[in-house]
Design a protein around this motif. Structure first.
Motif, PDB file in Angstrom:
ATOM      1  N   GLU A  10     -22.834 -39.144 -22.269  1.00  0.00           N
ATOM      2  CA  GLU A  10     -21.305 -38.902 -22.201  1.00  0.00           C
ATOM      3  C   GLU A  10     -21.040 -39.348 -20.900  1.00  0.00           C
ATOM      4  N   LYS A  11     -21.763 -39.571 -20.044  1.00  0.00           N
ATOM      5  CA  LYS A  11     -21.323 -39.515 -18.537  1.00  0.00           C
ATOM      6  C   LYS A  11     -22.343 -40.665 -17.691  1.00  0.00           C
ATOM      7  N   ILE A  12     -21.854 -41.502 -16.937  1.00  0.00           N
ATOM      8  CA  ILE A  12     -22.908 -42.278 -16.176  1.00  0.00           C
ATOM      9  C   ILE A  12     -22.399 -41.946 -14.663  1.00  0.00           C
ATOM     10  N   PHE A  13     -23.213 -42.027 -13.797  1.00  0.00           N
ATOM     11  CA  PHE A  13     -23.390 -41.409 -12.547  1.00  0.00           C
ATOM     12  C   PHE A  13     -23.975 -42.325 -11.719  1.00  0.00           C
ATOM     13  N   THR A  14     -23.671 -42.543 -10.388  1.00  0.00           N
ATOM     14  CA  THR A  14     -24.780 -43.325  -9.551  1.00  0.00           C
ATOM     15  C   THR A  14     -24.292 -43.277  -7.956  1.00  0.00           C
ATOM     16  N   TYR A  15     -25.241 -43.522  -7.267  1.00  0.00           N
ATOM     17  CA  TYR A  15     -25.273 -43.553  -5.689  1.00  0.00           C
ATOM     18  C   TYR A  15     -25.046 -45.067  -5.263  1.00  0.00           C
ATOM     19  N   ILE A  16     -24.034 -45.199  -4.332  1.00  0.00           N
ATOM     20  CA  ILE A  16     -23.886 -46.574  -3.591  1.00  0.00           C
ATOM     21  C   ILE A  16     -23.719 -46.160  -1.982  1.00  0.00           C
ATOM     22  N   ARG A  17     -24.322 -47.288  -1.495  1.00  0.00           N
ATOM     23  CA  ARG A  17     -24.161 -47.156   0.149  1.00  0.00           C
ATOM     24  C   ARG A  17     -22.787 -47.243   0.214  1.00  0.00           C
ATOM     25  N   ALA A  18     -22.338 -46.221   1.154  1.00  0.00           N
ATOM     26  CA  ALA A  18     -20.835 -46.462   1.566  1.00  0.00           C
ATOM     27  C   ALA A  18     -20.359 -47.709   2.333  1.00  0.00           C
ATOM     28  N   ASP A  19     -21.530 -48.604   2.883  1.00  0.00           N
ATOM     29  CA  ASP A  19     -20.915 -49.797   3.386  1.00  0.00           C
ATOM     30  C   ASP A  19     -21.283 -51.143   2.547  1.00  0.00           C
ATOM     31  N   ASN A  20     -21.181 -50.581   1.290  1.00  0.00           N
ATOM     32  CA  ASN A  20     -21.528 -51.834   0.033  1.00  0.00           C
ATOM     33  C   ASN A  20     -20.099 -51.733  -0.498  1.00  0.00           C
ATOM     34  N   ALA A  21     -18.964 -52.434   0.168  1.00  0.00           N
ATOM     35  CA  ALA A  21     -17.520 -52.308  -0.539  1.00  0.00           C
ATOM     36  C   ALA A  21     -17.525 -53.211  -1.837  1.00  0.00           C
ATOM     37  N   VAL A  22     -18.494 -54.206  -1.921  1.00  0.00           N
ATOM     38  CA  VAL A  22     -18.433 -55.106  -3.013  1.00  0.00           C
ATOM     39  C   VAL A  22     -19.190 -54.135  -4.380  1.00  0.00           C
ATOM     40  N   ALA A  23     -19.843 -53.438  -4.173  1.00  0.00           N
ATOM     41  CA  ALA A  23     -20.645 -52.592  -5.316  1.00  0.00           C
ATOM     42  C   ALA A  23     -19.506 -51.454  -5.473  1.00  0.00           C
ATOM     43  N   LEU A  24     -18.694 -51.075  -4.689  1.00  0.00           N
ATOM     44  CA  LEU A  24     -17.655 -49.883  -4.877  1.00  0.00           C
ATOM     45  C   LEU A  24     -16.785 -50.580  -5.826  1.00  0.00           C
ATOM     46  N   SER A  25     -16.270 -51.488  -5.084  1.00  0.00           N
ATOM     47  CA  SER A  25     -15.340 -52.469  -5.964  1.00  0.00           C
ATOM     48  C   SER A  25     -15.735 -52.568  -7.263  1.00  0.00           C
ATOM     49  N   TYR A  28     -17.890 -51.261  -9.500  1.00  0.00           N
ATOM     50  CA  TYR A  28     -18.028 -49.974 -10.250  1.00  0.00           C
ATOM     51  C   TYR A  28     -16.598 -49.545 -10.454  1.00  0.00           C
ATOM     52  N   GLN A  29     -15.700 -49.492  -9.487  1.00  0.00           N
ATOM     53  CA  GLN A  29     -14.185 -49.089  -9.711  1.00  0.00           C
ATOM     54  C   GLN A  29     -13.425 -49.862 -10.756  1.00  0.00           C
ATOM     55  N   LYS A  30     -13.747 -51.289 -10.759  1.00  0.00           N
ATOM     56  CA  LYS A  30     -13.333 -52.054 -11.737  1.00  0.00           C
ATOM     57  C   LYS A  30     -13.824 -51.751 -13.148  1.00  0.00           C
ATOM     58  N   HIS A  31     -15.002 -51.264 -13.007  1.00  0.00           N
ATOM     59  CA  HIS A  31     -15.281 -50.860 -14.404  1.00  0.00           C
ATOM     60  C   HIS A  31     -15.443 -49.409 -14.647  1.00  0.00           C
ATOM     61  N   GLY A  32     -14.193 -48.617 -14.178  1.00  0.00           N
ATOM     62  CA  GLY A  32     -13.806 -47.336 -14.477  1.00  0.00           C
ATOM     63  C   GLY A  32     -14.602 -46.150 -13.994  1.00  0.00           C
ATOM     64  N   PHE A  33     -15.300 -46.356 -13.049  1.00  0.00           N
ATOM     65  CA  PHE A  33     -16.130 -45.359 -12.183  1.00  0.00           C
ATOM     66  C   PHE A  33     -14.854 -44.853 -11.045  1.00  0.00           C
ATOM     67  N   ARG A  34     -15.077 -43.518 -10.887  1.00  0.00           N
ATOM     68  CA  ARG A  34     -14.149 -42.943  -9.805  1.00  0.00           C
ATOM     69  C   ARG A  34     -15.202 -42.524  -8.674  1.00  0.00           C
ATOM     70  N   ILE A  35     -14.595 -42.424  -7.534  1.00  0.00           N
ATOM     71  CA  ILE A  35     -15.484 -41.856  -6.252  1.00  0.00           C
ATOM     72  C   ILE A  35     -15.185 -40.397  -6.597  1.00  0.00           C
ATOM     73  N   VAL A  36     -16.602 -39.552  -6.575  1.00  0.00           N
ATOM     74  CA  VAL A  36     -16.726 -38.266  -6.696  1.00  0.00           C
ATOM     75  C   VAL A  36     -16.341 -37.620  -5.167  1.00  0.00           C
ATOM     76  N   GLY A  37     -17.290 -38.477  -4.230  1.00  0.00           N
ATOM     77  CA  GLY A  37     -17.369 -37.803  -2.743  1.00  0.00           C
ATOM     78  C   GLY A  37     -18.344 -39.052  -2.020  1.00  0.00           C
ATOM     79  N   LYS A  38     -18.424 -38.636  -0.725  1.00  0.00           N
ATOM     80  CA  LYS A  38     -19.246 -39.146   0.162  1.00  0.00           C
ATOM     81  C   LYS A  38     -20.419 -38.177   0.730  1.00  0.00           C
ATOM     82  N   ALA A  39     -21.560 -38.561   0.676  1.00  0.00           N
ATOM     83  CA  ALA A  39     -22.517 -37.634   1.171  1.00  0.00           C
ATOM     84  C   ALA A  39     -22.988 -38.259   2.525  1.00  0.00           C
TER      85      ALA A  39
END
Ligand SMILES: CC(C)(COP(=O)(O)OP(=O)(O)OC[C@H]1O[C@@H](n2cnc3c(N)ncnc32)[C@H](O)[C@@H]1OP(=O)(O)O)[C@@H](O)C(=O)NCCC(=O)NCCS
Length: 166
Positions: A118-133, A135-146
């Motif tokens: 029902e839900k997908i989760f993942t971890y992305i390096r904060a310096d990987n702007a392309v990956a963040l963009s 995932y966001q384009k595909h409906g992911f939202r940022i939960v927070g930064k560790a």
């Protein structure tokens, strides 16, 4: 690029490793820190469990693996997380920005729903702007930064947590 998206099989191991290892060796894109052998990848695929999802994107003109996306249960020590999967997406460094990830995401979402996620989760390096963009384009939202969550070659890297309800 004309692509087929299908389940990975053990004979894809060499193709998967030739996409994955250059990404790992670039040392700036992923949290994986050591390359995989073809044999290790083959046994990983042979050992996939029924709730795992492992898709490859294969270029139609020459049957070469140009990307893959995998998803596994978030945790198995409790049933509390049975509805949550962890995803990873990797596209051949020479074939980026040609819509390969765009084809992989819907196929994985569909398989994930079928397998009861029902839900997908993942971890992305904060310096990987392309990956963040991506995932966001595909409906992911940022939960927070560790902060200082990963240590790679002695350097601390912040890790962004993203999630998407299916
Ligand atoms: C992140 C990654 C999977 C994207 O795959 P891709 O096949 O290149 O992505 P797509 O071509 O489907 O692009 C999808 C969207 O992602 C974003 N995107 C992709 N590449 C981008 C770039 N270079 N700059 C900015 N945005 C980008 C855009 O929003 C793009 O949509 P648009 O081109 O219509 O604007 C790929 O770059 C990759 O494998 N990187 C290395 C490994 C990695 O970072 N994996 C993620 C950690 S799990």
């Amino acid at each position: 690029m004309e692509l087929f998206i299908r389940d990975a099989n053990p004979d894809d191991a060499a193709g998967i490793v030739s996409v994955f290892n250059p990404i790992i060796e670039a040392r700036s894109l992923t949290l994986f820190d050591a390359p995989f052998t073809v044999e290790a990848e083959r046994s990983y695929i042979e050992g996939l469990a029924p709730r795992d999802v492992f898709h490859v994107a294969v270029r139609a003109t020459d049957n070469v693996v140009v990307g893959f996306q995998s998803m596994a249960p978030f945790a198995t020590y409790t049933h509390a997380f049975d509805h949550v999967g962890v995803i990873g997406t990797y596209v051949d460094l020479r074939s980026r920005r040609q819509g390969i990830a765009k084809r992989l995401f819907p196929a994985t979402f569909e398989a994930a729903r079928r397998k009861g996620y029902e839900k997908i989760f993942t971890y992305i390096r904060a310096d990987n702007a392309v990956a963040l963009s991506t995932y966001q384009k595909h409906g992911f939202r940022i939960v927070g930064k560790a902060e200082r969550h990963a240590k790679l070659q002695g350097l601390c890297v912040d890790v962004v947590i993203v999630e998407r309800l299916l």
